[in-house]
Design an enzyme around this catalytic site. Structure first.
Site, short mmCIF file in Angstrom:
data_model
loop_
_atom_site.label_atom_id
_atom_site.label_comp_id
_atom_site.label_asym_id
_atom_site.label_seq_id
_atom_site.Cartn_x
_atom_site.Cartn_y
_atom_site.Cartn_z
N ILE A 122 -5.08 -16.24 4.08
CA ILE A 122 -5.06 -16.34 5.54
C ILE A 122 -3.63 -16.59 6.04
O ILE A 122 -3.06 -17.66 5.84
CB ILE A 122 -6.04 -17.44 6.02
CG1 ILE A 122 -7.46 -17.15 5.50
CG2 ILE A 122 -6.03 -17.55 7.55
CD1 ILE A 122 -8.02 -15.77 5.85
N GLU B 29 -4.44 -5.79 6.92
CA GLU B 29 -5.04 -5.16 8.09
C GLU B 29 -5.68 -3.81 7.73
O GLU B 29 -5.72 -2.88 8.53
CB GLU B 29 -4.03 -5.08 9.25
CG GLU B 29 -3.54 -6.50 9.61
CD GLU B 29 -2.96 -6.69 10.98
OE1 GLU B 29 -3.23 -5.87 11.87
OE2 GLU B 29 -2.24 -7.69 11.17
N ARG C 161 30.05 3.80 -1.21
CA ARG C 161 30.03 3.87 -2.67
C ARG C 161 30.66 5.19 -3.13
O ARG C 161 30.26 6.27 -2.69
CB ARG C 161 28.57 3.79 -3.14
CG ARG C 161 28.35 4.05 -4.60
CD ARG C 161 28.80 2.91 -5.46
NE ARG C 161 28.48 3.16 -6.86
CZ ARG C 161 29.09 2.55 -7.86
NH1 ARG C 161 30.05 1.66 -7.63
NH2 ARG C 161 28.74 2.82 -9.10
N PHE D 245 -5.99 -15.68 11.84
CA PHE D 245 -7.20 -14.83 11.82
C PHE D 245 -7.86 -14.99 10.45
O PHE D 245 -7.25 -14.64 9.43
CB PHE D 245 -6.77 -13.38 12.06
CG PHE D 245 -7.85 -12.34 12.10
CD1 PHE D 245 -8.68 -12.20 13.20
CD2 PHE D 245 -8.01 -11.45 11.04
CE1 PHE D 245 -9.64 -11.20 13.25
CE2 PHE D 245 -8.97 -10.45 11.08
CZ PHE D 245 -9.78 -10.32 12.19
N GLN E 154 24.86 16.46 -1.98
CA GLN E 154 23.65 16.95 -1.31
C GLN E 154 22.37 16.29 -1.83
O GLN E 154 21.41 16.15 -1.08
CB GLN E 154 23.55 18.47 -1.45
CG GLN E 154 24.60 19.17 -0.58
CD GLN E 154 24.52 20.67 -0.67
OE1 GLN E 154 24.02 21.23 -1.64
NE2 GLN E 154 25.04 21.35 0.34
N1 COS Z 1 -14.07 -0.95 17.69
C1 COS Z 1 -15.33 -1.26 18.12
N2 COS Z 1 -16.39 -1.27 17.29
C2 COS Z 1 -16.19 -0.98 15.99
C3 COS Z 1 -14.91 -0.65 15.49
C4 COS Z 1 -13.82 -0.65 16.40
N3 COS Z 1 -12.57 -0.34 16.00
N4 COS Z 1 -15.02 -0.40 14.16
C5 COS Z 1 -16.33 -0.57 13.85
N5 COS Z 1 -17.02 -0.92 14.96
C6 COS Z 1 -18.47 -1.16 15.07
C7 COS Z 1 -19.25 0.07 14.66
O1 COS Z 1 -19.39 0.96 15.75
C8 COS Z 1 -20.58 -0.53 14.25
O2 COS Z 1 -21.33 -0.80 15.42
P1 COS Z 1 -22.91 -0.41 15.50
O3 COS Z 1 -23.57 -1.24 14.42
O4 COS Z 1 -23.31 -0.82 16.88
O5 COS Z 1 -23.01 1.03 15.22
C9 COS Z 1 -20.19 -1.86 13.64
O6 COS Z 1 -18.88 -2.18 14.16
C10 COS Z 1 -20.11 -1.82 12.13
O7 COS Z 1 -19.18 -0.84 11.77
P2 COS Z 1 -19.31 0.02 10.43
O8 COS Z 1 -20.71 0.53 10.30
O9 COS Z 1 -18.22 1.02 10.43
O10 COS Z 1 -19.07 -1.12 9.34
P3 COS Z 1 -18.80 -1.02 7.77
O11 COS Z 1 -19.39 -2.18 7.11
O12 COS Z 1 -19.19 0.34 7.27
O13 COS Z 1 -17.21 -1.26 7.63
C11 COS Z 1 -14.89 -0.74 7.50
C12 COS Z 1 -16.28 -0.47 8.12
C13 COS Z 1 -14.83 -0.44 6.02
C14 COS Z 1 -14.02 0.23 8.25
C15 COS Z 1 -14.49 -2.21 7.78
O14 COS Z 1 -15.22 -3.11 6.95
C16 COS Z 1 -13.01 -2.48 7.57
O15 COS Z 1 -12.20 -2.16 8.44
N6 COS Z 1 -12.65 -3.07 6.43
C17 COS Z 1 -11.29 -3.52 6.20
C18 COS Z 1 -11.15 -4.93 6.64
C19 COS Z 1 -9.71 -5.30 6.82
O16 COS Z 1 -8.94 -4.59 7.45
N7 COS Z 1 -9.36 -6.44 6.30
C20 COS Z 1 -8.06 -6.98 6.46
C21 COS Z 1 -8.22 -8.41 6.76
S1 COS Z 1 -7.22 -9.01 7.99
S2 COS Z 1 -5.44 -8.97 7.32
#
Ligand code: COS
Length: 386
Positions: free
Chosen positions: A156, A368, A267, A122, A278
């Site tokens: 990644i 994540e 131990r 991913f 405790q």
């Molecule tokens: N399921 C379905 N749709 C989702 C969703 C979910 N779980 N989470 C967000 N969305 C949708 C929102 O509803 C929004 O849709 P609309 O534009 O139609 O309203 C869209 O996606 C954008 O969401 P949002 O406005 O919440 O985006 P942000 O830029 O504010 O970001 C966070 C939100 C911070 C929560 C997000 O960027 C995030 O999760 N960041 C962490 C990333 C991460 O986990 N990285 C790890 C990498 S992989 S190991």
């Protein structure tokens, strides 16, 4: 989607045996060689572990989320790098295709993912886009019926092993709506890998940069065929992944607790086993109670996840998955810290597993979605409610 109860019980027992008899004895080899032995990977394929979450029609086992969490708990009871080999196939690497892919994409990819023939990875994170995933910069420009991709992906997981990536790139303007998810075979010209990252823990997991220079990807490889949907696909995949990671965290907490109880019985200090004191029992009790709370959250949230109509998003479940991820990954950090404390000086020596696990679990609070991102998701949802 779920496996019938009888088959599931057999699978769970087989996984428990596999962890106990094959993986736990190989933990030191994993640590020394920084890799998962090839014969173990073959056994994982034979058991169907690469296809746990993939429906039977595509050659997988077709577990429900609740069943998957029970299996993830068992797999969490050993070095986390073992699960990582097939973790991206079960979760973040494949689920975008399963959730949002076209019938051709599902049919073309998922059977090979389920068998383990194709390792999926991913690719969302970039050097300047970690927590702020919607700020990703990788460009995908349309030329005829091909997108040309340029940019770098960072940290990644499984990239060095991957046959294909579920990769997010910018096909449109700024923000979440300009992002598309692509299926990108790893052997396309213009893809190079950075050197494998050296990490604090989780030896045996493989992460690196993935660099794309003028990589030509057919437009037909956009997941679902519609540009601009990629951010939502990524978020749905991560929501599900967060629940899986919560279960893994609980499994590891269980293992550390078992190691700590065993050490406390063996131990001796001040003329008796330290477990009779405790103050040691208090640390064990805190671990047990917090583990029980975390596991209860995972089971509850997984049942709610399974109860939604397939493909639907429920803000309440999104929030609860973040609650579970935050609580369980922080919880296992505290359990690991107490585990080291109970082991005393021996807990700092790498001959004892608890030292290794202490380092391994630190990642769970980061990937994540960090704890702080989970807090933001929970907080925002609470503020949205009437
Ligand atoms: N399921 C379905 N749709 C989702 C969703 C979910 N779980 N989470 C967000 N969305 C949708 C929102 O509803 C929004 O849709 P609309 O534009 O139609 O309203 C869209 O996606 C954008 O969401 P949002 O406005 O919440 O985006 P942000 O830029 O504010 O970001 C966070 C939100 C911070 C929560 C997000 O960027 C995030 O999760 N960041 C962490 C990333 C991460 O986990 N990285 C790890 C990498 S992989 S190991």
């Amino acid at each position: 989607m779920s496996l019938d109860i009888e088959s599931f019980e057999l699978l769970l027992a087989a996984v428990q045996r596999f962890v106990k008899e094959r993986l736990v004895p190989a933990e030191n080899i994993l640590e020394e060689t920084d890799d998962v032995p090839a014969d173990i990977v073959e056994d994982m394929k034979a058991m169907g572990l690469f296809g746990l979450s993939i429906p039977e029609e595509y050659g997988g086992i077709g577990l429900s989320m609740s069943q998957e969490c029970q299996v993830a708990f068992e797999l969490g009871r050993t070095s986390l790098a073992f699960r990582s080999v097939f973790g991206t196939n079960v979760g973040i690497g494949s689920q975008g295709i399963l959730m949002d892919g076209t019938p051709e994409q599902k049919q073309g990819i998922l059977p090979r993912v389920a068998s383990g023939e194709l390792i999926m990875s991913f690719a969302l994170t970039e050097p300047d886009a970690g927590s702020d995933a919607a700020a990703l910069k990788m460009r995908a420009e349309l030329h005829g019926d091909v997108y040309v991709l340029n940019g770098t992906k960072r940290f990644i997981t499984n990239a060095p092993r991957a046959g294909a990536f579920t990769l997010m790139a910018r096909t449109g303007g700024p923000g979440a709506g300009g992002i598309s998810s692509f299926i990108v075979p790893s052997n396309l010209p213009g893809i190079t890998l950075g050197k494998t990252d050296r990490k604090m823990g989780q030896r045996g997991t493989k992460t690196c940069d993935v660099i794309l220079e003028n990589v030509r990807v057919p437009a037909a490889n956009i997941i679902g065929g519609v540009p601009g949907q990629g951010f939502k696909t990524a978020m749905k995949v991560l929501e599900r992944g967060r629940l899986h990671i919560s279960a893994v965290a609980c499994g590891m907490a269980q293992r550390i607790l078992e190691e700590s109880v065993a050490y406390a019985k063996e131990r001796r200090q001040f003329g008796k086993a330290i477990g009779e004191f405790q103050l040691i029992q208090a640390m064990l009790a805190d671990c047990q109670a917090e583990l029980y709370a975390g596991w209860s959250m995972v089971q509850d949230c997984a049942l709610r996840y399974d109860a939604k109509p397939a493909g639907a998003s429920d803000p309440d479940v999104i929030m609860r998955a973040s609650c579970a991820k935050m609580f369980c990954t922080e919880m296992v950090g505290r359990v690991a810290d107490r585990g080291v404390q109970i082991h005393g000086g021996a807990g700092y020596i790498n001959e004892y597993k608890v030292e290794r696990f202490y380092r391994d679990v630190r990642l769970l609070r980061l990937y994540e979605g960090t704890t702080q991102i989970q807090q933001i998701i929970i907080g925002r949802e609470l503020m949205r409610r009437d």
